[in-house]
Design a protein around this motif. Structure first.
Motif, PDB file in Angstrom:
ATOM      1  N   THR A 196       0.845  -1.196   0.000  1.00  0.00           N
ATOM      2  CA  THR A 196       0.000   0.000   0.000  1.00  0.00           C
ATOM      3  C   THR A 196       0.874   1.237   0.000  1.00  0.00           C
ATOM      4  N   LEU A 197       0.571   2.169  -0.902  1.00  0.00           N
ATOM      5  CA  LEU A 197       1.224   3.475  -0.911  1.00  0.00           C
ATOM      6  C   LEU A 197       0.505   4.373   0.077  1.00  0.00           C
ATOM      7  N   VAL A 198       1.257   4.920   1.010  1.00  0.00           N
ATOM      8  CA  VAL A 198       0.754   5.937   1.922  1.00  0.00           C
ATOM      9  C   VAL A 198       1.464   7.218   1.502  1.00  0.00           C
ATOM     10  N   TRP A 199       0.699   8.213   1.045  1.00  0.00           N
ATOM     11  CA  TRP A 199       1.328   9.425   0.510  1.00  0.00           C
ATOM     12  C   TRP A 199       0.454  10.626   0.754  1.00  0.00           C
ATOM     13  N   GLY A 200       0.933  11.789   0.393  1.00  0.00           N
ATOM     14  CA  GLY A 200       0.250  13.050   0.660  1.00  0.00           C
ATOM     15  C   GLY A 200      -1.086  13.237  -0.018  1.00  0.00           C
ATOM     16  N   GLY A 201      -1.507  12.276  -0.811  1.00  0.00           N
ATOM     17  CA  GLY A 201      -2.860  12.271  -1.360  1.00  0.00           C
ATOM     18  C   GLY A 201      -3.077  13.129  -2.592  1.00  0.00           C
ATOM     19  N   SER A 202      -2.072  13.864  -3.022  1.00  0.00           N
ATOM     20  CA  SER A 202      -2.234  14.780  -4.148  1.00  0.00           C
ATOM     21  C   SER A 202      -2.326  14.025  -5.469  1.00  0.00           C
ATOM     22  N   ASP A 203      -3.077  14.588  -6.390  1.00  0.00           N
ATOM     23  CA  ASP A 203      -3.214  14.028  -7.738  1.00  0.00           C
ATOM     24  C   ASP A 203      -2.500  14.922  -8.742  1.00  0.00           C
ATOM     25  N   THR A 204      -1.366  15.496  -8.327  1.00  0.00           N
ATOM     26  CA  THR A 204      -0.584  16.363  -9.199  1.00  0.00           C
ATOM     27  C   THR A 204       0.893  15.970  -9.142  1.00  0.00           C
ATOM     28  N   GLY A 205       1.603  16.300 -10.189  1.00  0.00           N
ATOM     29  CA  GLY A 205       3.043  16.158 -10.234  1.00  0.00           C
ATOM     30  C   GLY A 205       3.549  14.761  -9.955  1.00  0.00           C
TER      31      GLY A 205
END
Length: 179
Positions: A33-42
């Motif tokens: 599972t990827l846990v990340w800042g949730g952004s859909d940019t860059g």
């Protein structure tokens, strides 16, 4: 395993997006599972796309003032009230941390997890993915800190510098016994 990735939300060129995509595919293919800042940019989008396409799960932790840029259609999305809560939640949800290329926010997140490790508040594995030598200067600074007595633990106990995505994933899987 739940792998937190700290990285930029900026649009970057192929020398950074290619290795990030390669790591994302390894993460997804491994069933992680990827846990990340949730952004859909860059670069955040590049990694989330790669994990999703390879069959991995997505767990985003956005923050109120960036919620409009949050990715939709993920397995889990949490919106924190501020950056401090976001960092806390990202680390709580993670079994391990990978730091990819990024700016001041990424550096802030990286140094916080290293400070926690330095003081024994976590033993989660931390990898700096040193794409294109991006973190060579930071590596040198950390070595100086170690050499001059600023680190109470050996640098190798705090962070692993990986030059390639395959090395980063191998280190994580070995550290957490998921090979």
């Amino acid at each position: 395993m739940n792998i937190c990735v700290f990285l930029s939300a900026a649009d970057l060129d192929a020398r950074y997006t290619g290795p990030a995509r390669d790591f994302a595919r390894l993460l997804g293919k491994g069933g992680h599972t990827l846990v990340w800042g949730g952004s859909d940019t860059g670069l955040m989008k590049v990694v989330a796309d790669g994990v999703h396409e390879a069959g991995g799960r997505l767990c985003g932790v956005s923050v109120e003032f960036l919620a409009a840029k949050a990715r939709t259609g993920v397995d889990e999305m949490v919106v924190a009230k501020d950056l401090a809560e976001r960092k806390r939640l990202l680390l709580e949800k993670a079994d391990a941390v990978v730091v990819m290329v990024g700016g001041t926010g990424t550096l802030d997140e990286a140094t916080e997890i290293l400070e926690l490790k330095k003081h024994g508040h976590t033993e989660k594995p931390v990898v700096l993915l040193n794409t294109e030598g991006f973190y060579d200067g930071l590596k040198e600074q950390f070595r100086r800190m170690e050499d001059e007595g600023f680190l109470p633990r050996p640098l190798t106990d705090l962070v692993f510098f990986a030059e390639e995505p395959v090395g980063a994933m191998a280190y994580l899987e070995e550290s957490l016994g998921t090979e």
